[in-house]
Design an enzyme around this catalytic site. Structure first.
Site, PDB file in Angstrom:
ATOM      1  N   SER A 117       0.796  -1.233   0.000  1.00 20.87           N
ATOM      2  CA  SER A 117       0.000   0.000   0.000  1.00 20.87           C
ATOM      3  C   SER A 117       0.824   1.277   0.000  1.00 20.87           C
ATOM      4  CB  SER A 117      -0.951  -0.002   1.203  1.00 20.87           C
ATOM      5  OG  SER A 117      -2.027  -0.888   0.967  1.00 20.87           O
ATOM      6  N   TYR A 235     -10.496   3.036   5.559  1.00 25.95           N
ATOM      7  CA  TYR A 235      -9.406   2.647   4.663  1.00 25.95           C
ATOM      8  C   TYR A 235      -9.964   1.870   3.477  1.00 25.95           C
ATOM      9  CZ  TYR A 235      -4.638   1.268   3.429  1.00 25.95           C
ATOM     10  OH  TYR A 235      -3.433   1.103   2.791  1.00 25.95           O
TER      11      TYR A 235
END
Length: 595
Positions: A117, A235
């Site tokens: 990520s 998220y």
């Protein structure tokens, strides 16, 4: 004037009669960023100790806390102020695990890791450099999402909200983290039995094929929101897929091409791209489930890039020198929080994971904001940290077992080593501002008009630079400021006994001599807290935390049109010394520093 005054008073009415706790300092740099860090003995000593500790850990002389033989890693400390001219690297350390038998046999700054990520930093950067309006709804670019029956109001989802984790849409793309091979386990645990047709028609591991972008968008129409947009941070990997597809539709180019043109080539990155990378340069963990060589498809923007220590170091360095976007202000805007979590120490940015900590510089405790981004892929964990206050960063990539804690341990160890050292160096270099400044009578000045101005500054265990004394014609000006405050703003609170100045980051050429610059500093008008429980017997008092309000009192006191909190240091940058100071509200002109 009344409106502004009430604006300041309202927080007190809602919380306490007090202002801030003493020491409610400005956010950001408390002293000028230190320079020439490669020459700093503080940095050299800290990194030498850190290298020895890592040597001891990987050799088994001390407990490492992770599988040394099966975990490779690369870590660096970077800065535009004294680091390597290309990458910004000040210090680096590499360990190639003996069981990593595949991939590179020579681990260095150009070796490739999956970065998970951390890819989101590249994707947000791509979005920020694009020509699209970030307030546009996603449906402007992906009209397939327009559907009146969809549980999600896609017309209300902006590109900006997607990039900030504030859209409230699902976390992952269709089928992600759904594993058909676990069907027997689900039944054993009491879950209801399902038919294959109950699952989405694509994207389910061990059941059907991956979704095409068109199939993804079709299925998303039936997805349920996690929250309302801007309700709370959630998220989301999916968000990065969607705004990247939007950019692709807008430009007619795929994600890899946009990344190459807008980020990789301008930054001269040599080992960064969309997975898969080059096996011969790769750090490949010797674990059964590892992600090297995988094709992440439309998931790449959220977690499918590979990169190297040198490339990530370059990225962080360009963020720290404010050159990564079109102007410094755009970069500084990027390094701001967008939302808060329930933790006082955790904020969320675009897409930063912001840790606010006051324990990293134990000799001189104060709040430090670490703009971080972590990332994981099967067998890989990466972390980047941007500490804007000091102009330093930390970059880390690991390859090893899925349950390895190596990245978390090493990351904290490196931060704990470098932040006290760079704080010490900042204090050492700020010593040039410390001393006594005294005005001199000019030749044509009438003796009756001459009023000597004297300033004394010190650095102690507190933050910034302390104003030890300031006088004009033997009158105590600091006490005068307190009395003026008390006479005009006593309702707000009383000024603290100490006055400290902090850099604003504003500077300009002082003369035609390009080595002399004028640096603006501001006195922090910190207020003494009043405690409600001491003033009243009403029940329930004393439970609210004091409000930090010194940010509200900047630029408040003026003397005939000139702010009383502004101080200007005259710095000879080539010589590395302060030659004088100007105190504009005293109409001082330049006051020379005594040797």
């Amino acid at each position: 004037m009344v409106v502004c005054f009430l604006w300041l008073l309202l927080p007190y009415a809602a919380t306490t009669l007090s202002a801030s706790v003493p020491g409610c300092v400005p956010s950001g740099a408390l002293l000028p960023r230190p320079t020439e860090l490669s020459q700093s003995q503080n940095i050299k000593d800290a990194t030498e100790r850190l290298s020895r500790s890592l040597d001891d850990a990987v050799s088994g002389r001390i407990k490492a806390g992770w599988d040394i033989a099966n975990t490779s890693f690369s870590v660096s400390i970077v800065s535009p102020n004294g680091g390597d001219p290309r990458t910004g690297v000040l210090w680096e350390y590499h360990h190639l695990a003996e069981k990593n038998i595949n991939g590179t046999k020579h681990l260095d700054g150009d070796s490739q890791y999956l970065i998970g990520s951390v890819s989101k930093i590249f994707s947000d950067l791509l979005l920020l450099k694009s020509d699209v309006d970030l307030q546009d709804p996603i449906t402007k670019y992906l009209p397939q999402l327009k559907n009146a029956s969809s549980p999600i109001d896609w017309d209300n989802i902006s590109l900006l909200s997607l990039s900030e984790h504030l859209s409230g849409i699902p976390a992952n793309t269709i089928g992600a983290l759904q594993f058909y091979f676990l069907e027997p386990l689900y039944r054993a645990l009491g879950f209801p039995p399902l038919n294959k047709t109950d699952y989405p028609p694509c994207g389910i591991a061990d059941l059907n094929k991956g979704c095409t972008p068109e199939e993804l968008l079709t299925e998303l129409v039936n997805s349920h929101p996690v929250s309302e947009p801007y309700e709370r941070p959630v998220y989301s990997q999916l968000s990065f897929t969607l705004f990247s597809l939007a950019l692709a539709n807008d430009t007619g180019k795929d994600y890899a091409q946009m990344l190459e043109e807008q980020v990789i080539r301008p930054l001269n990155l040599r080992n960064t791209g969309v997975s898969p990378g080059e096996d011969k340069r790769a750090v490949i963990p010797n674990v059964e489930q590892q992600g090297w060589g995988a094709d992440y498809g439309y998931n790449a923007p959220g977690g499918g890039l590979y990169s190297s220590l040198n490339d990530l170091s370059t990225l962080v360095t360009k963020i720290l020198d404010y050159s990564i976007l079109q102007n410094p202000q755009a970069t500084k805007k990027w390094l701001q929080p967008r939302s808060a979590t329930s933790s006082l120490n955790t904020l969320v940015g675009q897409p930063w994971e912001i840790l606010r900590t006051s324990g990293m510089t134990p000799k001189y405790p104060h709040m430090i904001d670490i703009y971080g981004k972590s990332g994981g892929a099967p067998g890989y964990i990466s972390q980047i940290n941007v500490i804007d206050q000091y102009g330093v960063g930390v970059v880390l990539s690991t390859a090893g077992p899925l349950d390895s804690r190596a990245a978390y341990i090493i990351n904290e160890a490196v931060l704990s080593a470098i932040l006290p050292a760079v704080e010490d160096e900042a204090r050492k270099q700020a010593g040039m501002y410390v001393g006594e400044y005294t005005s001199q009578k000019v030749d044509n000045e009438d003796a009756t008009d001459y009023a000597p101005i004297k300033l004394k500054t010190v650095i102690d265990n507190g933050t910034g630079i302390k104003l030890e004394s300031l006088s004009r014609n033997d009158s105590d000006i600091l006490e005068g400021i307190r009395k003026v405050w008390s006479a005009t703003l006593s309702t707000v609170g009383q000024l603290a006994s100490e006055m400290r100045v902090y850099p604003t980051g504003l500077e300009r050429l002082a003369t035609n001599d390009k080595s002399l610059v004028e640096q603006d500093w501001r006195i922090n008008f910190d207020l003494i807290p009043n405690f409600n429980e001491q003033a009243s017997d009403l029940p329930g008092l004393g439970k609210l935390e004091a409000l930090c309000t010194s940010w509200q009192t900047v630029d408040w006191l003026y003397y005939a049109g000139v702010p009383m909190d502004r101080i200007v240091f005259i710095v000879d940058k080539e010589a590395g010394r302060v030659v004088g100071v100007e105190i504009p509200f005293l109409r001082s002109g330049i006051i020379q520093k005594l040797n």
